[in-house]
Every structure is written in structure tokens, then in C-alpha cells.
Write an enzyme that holds these catalytic residues in place. Structure first.
Site, PDB file in Angstrom:
ATOM      1  N   LYS A   3      29.002 -47.673  -2.378  1.00  0.00           N
ATOM      2  CA  LYS A   3      27.765 -47.778  -3.158  1.00  0.00           C
ATOM      3  C   LYS A   3      27.827 -48.939  -4.160  1.00  0.00           C
ATOM      4  O   LYS A   3      28.908 -49.467  -4.452  1.00  0.00           O
ATOM      5  CB  LYS A   3      27.516 -46.447  -3.878  1.00  0.00           C
ATOM      6  N   TYR A  43      17.463 -41.359   1.741  1.00  0.00           N
ATOM      7  CA  TYR A  43      17.659 -40.163   0.912  1.00  0.00           C
ATOM      8  C   TYR A  43      16.414 -39.269   0.890  1.00  0.00           C
ATOM      9  O   TYR A  43      16.230 -38.506  -0.060  1.00  0.00           O
ATOM     10  CB  TYR A  43      18.061 -40.570  -0.506  1.00  0.00           C
ATOM     11  N   ARG A  79      34.836 -36.242   4.067  1.00  0.00           N
ATOM     12  CA  ARG A  79      34.371 -35.590   2.832  1.00  0.00           C
ATOM     13  C   ARG A  79      35.556 -35.120   1.991  1.00  0.00           C
ATOM     14  O   ARG A  79      35.504 -35.144   0.756  1.00  0.00           O
ATOM     15  CB  ARG A  79      33.368 -34.480   3.148  1.00  0.00           C
ATOM     16  N   ARG A  96      36.435 -40.618  -4.922  1.00  0.00           N
ATOM     17  CA  ARG A  96      35.542 -40.468  -6.086  1.00  0.00           C
ATOM     18  C   ARG A  96      36.333 -40.238  -7.373  1.00  0.00           C
ATOM     19  O   ARG A  96      35.957 -40.730  -8.433  1.00  0.00           O
ATOM     20  CB  ARG A  96      34.535 -39.351  -5.825  1.00  0.00           C
ATOM     21  N   ASN A 106      28.656 -42.511  -7.792  1.00  0.00           N
ATOM     22  CA  ASN A 106      29.893 -41.882  -7.311  1.00  0.00           C
ATOM     23  C   ASN A 106      30.563 -42.616  -6.151  1.00  0.00           C
ATOM     24  O   ASN A 106      31.232 -42.025  -5.321  1.00  0.00           O
ATOM     25  CB  ASN A 106      29.643 -40.405  -6.990  1.00  0.00           C
ATOM     26  N   HIS A 109      29.294 -42.844  -0.107  1.00  0.00           N
ATOM     27  CA  HIS A 109      28.493 -41.834   0.593  1.00  0.00           C
ATOM     28  C   HIS A 109      29.222 -41.459   1.875  1.00  0.00           C
ATOM     29  O   HIS A 109      29.775 -42.335   2.540  1.00  0.00           O
ATOM     30  CB  HIS A 109      27.111 -42.394   0.959  1.00  0.00           C
ATOM     31  N   GLU A 120      22.383 -41.653  10.478  1.00  0.00           N
ATOM     32  CA  GLU A 120      22.681 -42.646   9.437  1.00  0.00           C
ATOM     33  C   GLU A 120      23.334 -43.896  10.035  1.00  0.00           C
ATOM     34  O   GLU A 120      23.084 -45.019   9.572  1.00  0.00           O
ATOM     35  CB  GLU A 120      23.561 -42.001   8.354  1.00  0.00           C
TER      36      GLU A 120
HETATM   37  P1  GDP Z   1      26.941 -36.002  -1.563  1.00  0.00           P
HETATM   38  O1  GDP Z   1      26.679 -35.491  -0.161  1.00  0.00           O
HETATM   39  O2  GDP Z   1      28.292 -35.592  -2.099  1.00  0.00           O
HETATM   40  O3  GDP Z   1      26.707 -37.493  -1.704  1.00  0.00           O
HETATM   41  O4  GDP Z   1      25.900 -35.287  -2.541  1.00  0.00           O
HETATM   42  P2  GDP Z   1      24.346 -34.889  -2.401  1.00  0.00           P
HETATM   43  O5  GDP Z   1      23.884 -34.996  -0.973  1.00  0.00           O
HETATM   44  O6  GDP Z   1      24.165 -33.591  -3.102  1.00  0.00           O
HETATM   45  O7  GDP Z   1      23.593 -36.011  -3.264  1.00  0.00           O
HETATM   46  C1  GDP Z   1      23.368 -37.292  -2.751  1.00  0.00           C
HETATM   47  C2  GDP Z   1      23.588 -38.316  -3.846  1.00  0.00           C
HETATM   48  O8  GDP Z   1      22.602 -38.136  -4.865  1.00  0.00           O
HETATM   49  C3  GDP Z   1      24.921 -38.175  -4.589  1.00  0.00           C
HETATM   50  O9  GDP Z   1      26.006 -38.763  -3.909  1.00  0.00           O
HETATM   51  C4  GDP Z   1      24.616 -38.889  -5.895  1.00  0.00           C
HETATM   52  O10 GDP Z   1      24.673 -40.315  -5.761  1.00  0.00           O
HETATM   53  C5  GDP Z   1      23.156 -38.482  -6.133  1.00  0.00           C
HETATM   54  N1  GDP Z   1      23.092 -37.305  -7.018  1.00  0.00           N
HETATM   55  C6  GDP Z   1      23.406 -36.000  -6.721  1.00  0.00           C
HETATM   56  N2  GDP Z   1      23.241 -35.213  -7.792  1.00  0.00           N
HETATM   57  C7  GDP Z   1      22.792 -36.023  -8.796  1.00  0.00           C
HETATM   58  C8  GDP Z   1      22.428 -35.793 -10.165  1.00  0.00           C
HETATM   59  O11 GDP Z   1      22.482 -34.675 -10.681  1.00  0.00           O
HETATM   60  N3  GDP Z   1      22.036 -36.902 -10.885  1.00  0.00           N
HETATM   61  C9  GDP Z   1      21.963 -38.151 -10.330  1.00  0.00           C
HETATM   62  N4  GDP Z   1      21.557 -39.181 -11.094  1.00  0.00           N
HETATM   63  N5  GDP Z   1      22.297 -38.395  -9.048  1.00  0.00           N
HETATM   64  C10 GDP Z   1      22.709 -37.353  -8.294  1.00  0.00           C
END
Ligand code: GDP
Length: 131
Positions: A3, A43, A79, A96, A106, A109, A120
Site C-alpha cells: 500500500k 473496496y 494472511r 503489518r 497497514n 493487502h 483481485e
Molecule cells: P484486511 O482484510 O485485513 O485488509 O481488513 P478489512 O477487509 O477489514 O479492511 C480493508 C482495509 O480497510 C484495511 O486493510 C484498512 O486499510 C482499512 N480499514 C479497516 N478498518 C479501518 C478503520 O477502522 N479505519 C480506517 N481508516 N481504515 C480501516
């Protein structure tokens, strides 16, 4: 994807080393930047979430590295390698934990299922770019 935060902070090389060192083969890779439309599409599943606008802003603010990785059990193993979404909760030694700064920014992805990995991968690459 690596990212924009991790690219800005100079972590591309170290992250790729962790990935290949864990036994993943890179079968496609490019340095690119997402448009707003790209990020909104990528997303789309999160479009109702309160952080969606912030996520799109973040993911479009600079270049990323997109890659398709191959390995047995790749989705689960990747993961595990990247760690929890929130780096504060990520296990020691995970990407991470090492390179991310916040739950939003973070560093990497990873696809959450084989089906989404296919979707994807096709989002970023044509068949001629996969080896
Ligand atoms: P991942 O599968 O671990 O990437 O997590 P998710 O699918 O739940 O979320 C996708 C992405 O959205 C995350 O990797 C973060 O970059 C972003 N994200 C998730 N939760 C938050 C949050 O509470 N605040 C913000 N700003 N970004 C978030």
C-alpha cells in the site's frame, strides 16, 4: 498489494523479501497507482463503512505494488504472514507489525478467499502479465 504508506516509507524491498522468504512465488507484479474509481471498485464491499472515504483517499495518494502470489494454501498463509488488520494487534514478526503504522495505513493487502484472489488478480493484471 503493497500500500502507499509502505511504498512512501521505503519498505518495498523488505516486504518482498519477507514474501519470497516465506515461500511465495511472484507470478505477476507491477508498480502502479489506483485512480479514485479503481479504489472505489476494489473496496466496493466496504462502501457503507464509515472509513470508506478515508480508505479511498489513502489508497490513491501514491503508488502501490500489485502482485499475484502462488503457494499451496496461499490465502491463509499470506494472511498469517501479514498479521491482523490493526498492526497494534498483529503478531510479532508479521509484515503489518513490522511495517504498518495504523489500522488504516497497514502496509499491505491480502485477498481473503481464493475466489476474491481470482477477482483481485484479474482487476490488476491481464492474462499476458501472469507467468
Ligand atoms: P484486511 O482484510 O485485513 O485488509 O481488513 P478489512 O477487509 O477489514 O479492511 C480493508 C482495509 O480497510 C484495511 O486493510 C484498512 O486499510 C482499512 N480499514 C479497516 N478498518 C479501518 C478503520 O477502522 N479505519 C480506517 N481508516 N481504515 C480501516
Amino acid at each position: 498489494m503493497i500500500k502507499p504508506d509502505a511504498v512512501e516509507n521505503g519498505h518495498i524491498g523488505a516486504i518482498l523479501e519477507k514474501i519470497t522468504g516465506a515461500g511465495f512465488n511472484i507470478v505477476a507484479m507491477k508498480y502502479t497507482q489506483l485512480s479514485r474509481r479503481d479504489a472505489q471498485e476494489f473496496y466496493a464491499i466496504h462502501k457503507e463503512r464509515p472509513f470508506f472515504g478515508e480508505l479511498v483517499e489513502f489508497m490513491t495518494r501514491g503508488p502501490i505494488v500489485a502482485a499475484i502470489l502462488e503457494k499451496d494454501n496461499a490465502v491463509d498463509d499470506f494472511r498469517a504472514l501479514i498479521g491482523a488488520t490493526n498492526p497494534a494487534e498483529a503478531a510479532e514478526g508479521t509484515i503489518r507489525k513490522l511495517f504498518a503504522t495504523s489500522i488504516g495505513e497497514n502496509a499491505v493487502h491480502g485477498s481473503d478467499s481464493d475466489e476474491n484472489a481470482g477477482i483481485e488478480g484479474a482487476f490488476h493484471f491481464s492474462g499476458r502479465e501472469v507467468f
